[in-house]
Design a protein around this motif. Structure first.
Motif, PDB file in Angstrom:
ATOM      1  N   ASP A 134       0.757  -1.302  -0.094  1.00 10.13           N
ATOM      2  CA  ASP A 134      -0.023  -0.160  -0.047  1.00 10.13           C
ATOM      3  C   ASP A 134       0.972   1.313  -0.035  1.00 10.13           C
ATOM      4  O   ASP A 134       2.020   1.140   0.566  1.00 10.13           O
ATOM      5  CB  ASP A 134      -0.912   0.108   1.317  1.00 10.13           C
ATOM      6  N   MET A 135       0.422   2.245  -0.293  1.00 11.19           N
ATOM      7  CA  MET A 135       1.319   3.520  -0.351  1.00 11.19           C
ATOM      8  C   MET A 135       1.640   4.056   0.994  1.00 11.19           C
ATOM      9  O   MET A 135       2.779   4.362   0.973  1.00 11.19           O
ATOM     10  CB  MET A 135       0.320   4.660  -0.999  1.00 11.19           C
ATOM     11  N   LYS A 136       0.650   3.449   1.946  1.00  7.87           N
ATOM     12  CA  LYS A 136       1.309   3.900   3.261  1.00  7.87           C
ATOM     13  C   LYS A 136       2.445   3.135   3.577  1.00  7.87           C
ATOM     14  O   LYS A 136       3.149   3.331   4.759  1.00  7.87           O
ATOM     15  CB  LYS A 136       0.019   3.631   4.114  1.00  7.87           C
ATOM     16  N   ASP A 137       2.730   1.908   3.065  1.00  2.57           N
ATOM     17  CA  ASP A 137       4.063   1.053   3.458  1.00  2.57           C
ATOM     18  C   ASP A 137       5.435   1.848   2.763  1.00  2.57           C
ATOM     19  O   ASP A 137       6.363   1.693   3.227  1.00  2.57           O
ATOM     20  CB  ASP A 137       3.670   0.069   2.931  1.00  2.57           C
ATOM     21  N   ILE A 138       5.231   2.928   2.127  1.00  2.00           N
ATOM     22  CA  ILE A 138       6.509   3.603   1.539  1.00  2.00           C
ATOM     23  C   ILE A 138       7.096   4.327   2.650  1.00  2.00           C
ATOM     24  O   ILE A 138       6.404   5.052   3.506  1.00  2.00           O
ATOM     25  CB  ILE A 138       5.996   4.551   0.466  1.00  2.00           C
ATOM     26  N   VAL A 139       8.229   4.276   2.961  1.00  2.00           N
ATOM     27  CA  VAL A 139       9.100   4.821   4.125  1.00  2.00           C
ATOM     28  C   VAL A 139      10.114   5.554   3.557  1.00  2.00           C
ATOM     29  O   VAL A 139      10.745   6.500   4.248  1.00  2.00           O
ATOM     30  CB  VAL A 139       9.738   3.518   4.838  1.00  2.00           C
ATOM     31  N   SER A 140      10.493   5.580   2.352  1.00  2.00           N
ATOM     32  CA  SER A 140      11.591   6.494   1.692  1.00  2.00           C
ATOM     33  C   SER A 140      11.152   6.746   0.131  1.00  2.00           C
ATOM     34  O   SER A 140      10.764   5.673  -0.527  1.00  2.00           O
ATOM     35  CB  SER A 140      12.792   5.756   2.133  1.00  2.00           C
ATOM     36  N   VAL A 141      11.595   7.881  -0.143  1.00  5.90           N
ATOM     37  CA  VAL A 141      11.195   8.086  -1.711  1.00  5.90           C
ATOM     38  C   VAL A 141      12.477   9.068  -1.886  1.00  5.90           C
ATOM     39  O   VAL A 141      13.268   9.844  -1.215  1.00  5.90           O
ATOM     40  CB  VAL A 141      10.244   9.112  -1.814  1.00  5.90           C
ATOM     41  N   THR A 142      12.976   9.041  -2.947  1.00  9.21           N
ATOM     42  CA  THR A 142      14.022   9.793  -3.694  1.00  9.21           C
ATOM     43  C   THR A 142      13.477  10.156  -5.212  1.00  9.21           C
ATOM     44  O   THR A 142      13.232   9.743  -5.840  1.00  9.21           O
ATOM     45  CB  THR A 142      15.179   8.974  -4.088  1.00  9.21           C
ATOM     46  N   VAL A 143      13.601  11.805  -5.035  1.00 10.29           N
ATOM     47  CA  VAL A 143      13.057  12.569  -6.188  1.00 10.29           C
ATOM     48  C   VAL A 143      14.225  13.073  -7.178  1.00 10.29           C
ATOM     49  O   VAL A 143      15.104  13.823  -6.317  1.00 10.29           O
ATOM     50  CB  VAL A 143      12.129  13.860  -5.785  1.00 10.29           C
ATOM     51  N   TYR A 144      14.270  12.767  -8.423  1.00 18.33           N
ATOM     52  CA  TYR A 144      15.230  13.430  -9.179  1.00 18.33           C
ATOM     53  C   TYR A 144      14.609  14.477 -10.067  1.00 18.33           C
ATOM     54  O   TYR A 144      13.559  13.842 -10.833  1.00 18.33           O
ATOM     55  CB  TYR A 144      15.870  12.360 -10.232  1.00 18.33           C
ATOM     56  N   LEU A 145      14.990  15.722 -10.121  1.00 17.03           N
ATOM     57  CA  LEU A 145      14.595  16.709 -10.758  1.00 17.03           C
ATOM     58  C   LEU A 145      15.745  17.113 -12.038  1.00 17.03           C
ATOM     59  O   LEU A 145      16.708  17.424 -11.674  1.00 17.03           O
ATOM     60  CB  LEU A 145      14.097  18.003 -10.031  1.00 17.03           C
ATOM     61  N   ALA A 157      10.129   9.598   4.591  1.00 20.63           N
ATOM     62  CA  ALA A 157      11.401  10.253   4.223  1.00 20.63           C
ATOM     63  C   ALA A 157      11.688  10.494   2.901  1.00 20.63           C
ATOM     64  O   ALA A 157      11.216   9.663   1.963  1.00 20.63           O
ATOM     65  CB  ALA A 157      12.573   9.413   5.039  1.00 20.63           C
ATOM     66  N   ARG A 158      12.296  11.674   2.721  1.00 21.51           N
ATOM     67  CA  ARG A 158      12.604  11.764   1.107  1.00 21.51           C
ATOM     68  C   ARG A 158      13.791  12.721   1.179  1.00 21.51           C
ATOM     69  O   ARG A 158      14.218  13.425   1.926  1.00 21.51           O
ATOM     70  CB  ARG A 158      11.392  12.833   0.531  1.00 21.51           C
ATOM     71  N   ALA A 159      14.428  12.254  -0.035  1.00 19.16           N
ATOM     72  CA  ALA A 159      15.481  13.159  -0.507  1.00 19.16           C
ATOM     73  C   ALA A 159      15.142  13.696  -1.889  1.00 19.16           C
ATOM     74  O   ALA A 159      14.699  13.024  -3.061  1.00 19.16           O
ATOM     75  CB  ALA A 159      16.854  12.271  -0.754  1.00 19.16           C
ATOM     76  N   THR A 160      15.492  14.900  -2.352  1.00 20.17           N
ATOM     77  CA  THR A 160      15.230  15.541  -3.630  1.00 20.17           C
ATOM     78  C   THR A 160      16.531  16.158  -4.128  1.00 20.17           C
ATOM     79  O   THR A 160      17.137  16.894  -3.435  1.00 20.17           O
ATOM     80  CB  THR A 160      14.127  16.460  -3.712  1.00 20.17           C
ATOM     81  N   ILE A 161      16.917  15.574  -5.338  1.00 22.43           N
ATOM     82  CA  ILE A 161      18.035  16.213  -5.919  1.00 22.43           C
ATOM     83  C   ILE A 161      18.079  16.597  -7.352  1.00 22.43           C
ATOM     84  O   ILE A 161      17.012  16.001  -8.081  1.00 22.43           O
ATOM     85  CB  ILE A 161      19.259  15.217  -5.844  1.00 22.43           C
ATOM     86  N   GLN A 162      18.850  17.569  -7.933  1.00 18.75           N
ATOM     87  CA  GLN A 162      18.827  17.907  -9.122  1.00 18.75           C
ATOM     88  C   GLN A 162      19.695  16.916  -9.898  1.00 18.75           C
ATOM     89  O   GLN A 162      20.878  16.879  -9.424  1.00 18.75           O
ATOM     90  CB  GLN A 162      19.214  19.340  -9.305  1.00 18.75           C
ATOM     91  N   ALA A 163      19.143  16.453 -11.147  1.00 18.88           N
ATOM     92  CA  ALA A 163      20.224  15.576 -11.872  1.00 18.88           C
ATOM     93  C   ALA A 163      20.341  16.242 -13.236  1.00 18.88           C
ATOM     94  O   ALA A 163      19.801  17.050 -13.755  1.00 18.88           O
ATOM     95  CB  ALA A 163      19.442  14.196 -12.377  1.00 18.88           C
ATOM     96  N   ALA A 164      21.579  16.115 -13.602  1.00 16.12           N
ATOM     97  CA  ALA A 164      22.153  16.642 -14.818  1.00 16.12           C
ATOM     98  C   ALA A 164      21.299  16.461 -16.052  1.00 16.12           C
ATOM     99  O   ALA A 164      20.976  17.276 -16.697  1.00 16.12           O
ATOM    100  CB  ALA A 164      23.714  16.143 -15.070  1.00 16.12           C
ATOM    101  N   ALA A 165      20.732  15.400 -16.038  1.00 17.18           N
ATOM    102  CA  ALA A 165      19.593  14.956 -17.115  1.00 17.18           C
ATOM    103  C   ALA A 165      18.971  13.515 -16.614  1.00 17.18           C
ATOM    104  O   ALA A 165      19.640  12.923 -16.131  1.00 17.18           O
ATOM    105  CB  ALA A 165      20.687  14.793 -18.431  1.00 17.18           C
ATOM    106  N   LEU A 166      17.854  13.528 -17.164  1.00 17.42           N
ATOM    107  CA  LEU A 166      16.938  12.404 -17.046  1.00 17.42           C
ATOM    108  C   LEU A 166      16.739  11.636 -18.212  1.00 17.42           C
ATOM    109  O   LEU A 166      16.600  12.076 -19.408  1.00 17.42           O
ATOM    110  CB  LEU A 166      15.764  12.617 -16.227  1.00 17.42           C
ATOM    111  N   VAL A 167      16.507  10.177 -18.231  1.00 16.50           N
ATOM    112  CA  VAL A 167      16.248   9.507 -19.494  1.00 16.50           C
ATOM    113  C   VAL A 167      14.757  10.065 -20.154  1.00 16.50           C
ATOM    114  O   VAL A 167      13.911  10.498 -19.673  1.00 16.50           O
ATOM    115  CB  VAL A 167      15.865   7.773 -19.280  1.00 16.50           C
ATOM    116  N   ASN A 168      14.845  10.122 -21.405  1.00 15.52           N
ATOM    117  CA  ASN A 168      13.793  10.594 -22.058  1.00 15.52           C
ATOM    118  C   ASN A 168      13.786  11.947 -22.116  1.00 15.52           C
ATOM    119  O   ASN A 168      12.407  12.479 -22.046  1.00 15.52           O
ATOM    120  CB  ASN A 168      12.578   9.722 -21.798  1.00 15.52           C
ATOM    121  N   ASN A 169      14.417  12.779 -21.636  1.00 19.07           N
ATOM    122  CA  ASN A 169      14.289  14.090 -21.421  1.00 19.07           C
ATOM    123  C   ASN A 169      13.107  14.487 -20.142  1.00 19.07           C
ATOM    124  O   ASN A 169      12.446  15.470 -20.517  1.00 19.07           O
ATOM    125  CB  ASN A 169      13.928  15.045 -22.531  1.00 19.07           C
TER     126      ASN A 169
END
Length: 155
Positions: free
Chosen positions: A96-107, A130-142
């Motif tokens: 379930d979505m409530k089971d998520i304990v950690s997320v990493t977001v790449y922008l 818990a979450r980390a958000t970072i900027q990536a130089a580039a992501l797949v598929n733009n």
């Protein structure tokens, strides 16, 4: 007395052999990993998710539609689609979505953090993982965003 020594001796060596066998091939004694592919995507060199015990590791999900094409509408639309793709993997795995304990977001652009965060707050259940958000130089598929997650099912 001699019979008790014989039993102890045999028990000791059985324990040694079992221990060495487990060390040599721990996979046969542990629960197998289970691959999760919610979208049915074929030919990709990775699984969308992997269940190991009571933990689900969700591979990075972009804001794509059911055909694997990036959705239009910018960071808000891509964030919504990426989180919906996470949800598909989570549900397919029996979590379930409530089971998520950690997320990493790449922008692709950290300046879009606020717009991403607005959508994220609406979709992710409380308490937020818990979450980390970072900027990536580039992501797949733009892509503008990619999101990965870890979920743990309580026993």
């Amino acid at each position: 007395m001699q019979m008790q020594r014989g039993i102890l001796f045999t028990t000791f060596w059985v324990a040694v052999v079992l221990t060495l066998t487990m060390l040599a091939s721990p996979r046969s004694f542990a629960q197998s990993n289970r691959a999760i592919n919610a979208s049915g995507a074929k030919g990709l060199p990775f699984s969308e998710g992997m269940v190991a015990g009571n933990t689900l590791y969700v591979a990075g999900q972009e804001g794509t539609d059911e055909n694997g094409k990036l959705v239009s509408g910018g960071i808000a639309a891509e964030t919504k689609a990426a989180l919906e793709n996470i949800q598909k993997v989570v549900k397919t795995a029996g979590f379930d979505m409530k089971d998520i304990v950690s997320v990493t977001v790449y922008l692709a652009d950290i300046k879009e953090f606020g717009d991403m965060n607005t959508v994220y707050k609406q979709i992710m259940p409380d308490p937020k993982p818990a979450r980390a958000t970072i900027q990536a130089a580039a992501l797949v598929n733009n892509a503008r965003i990619e999101v990965s997650a870890v979920a743990v099912k309580q026993k």
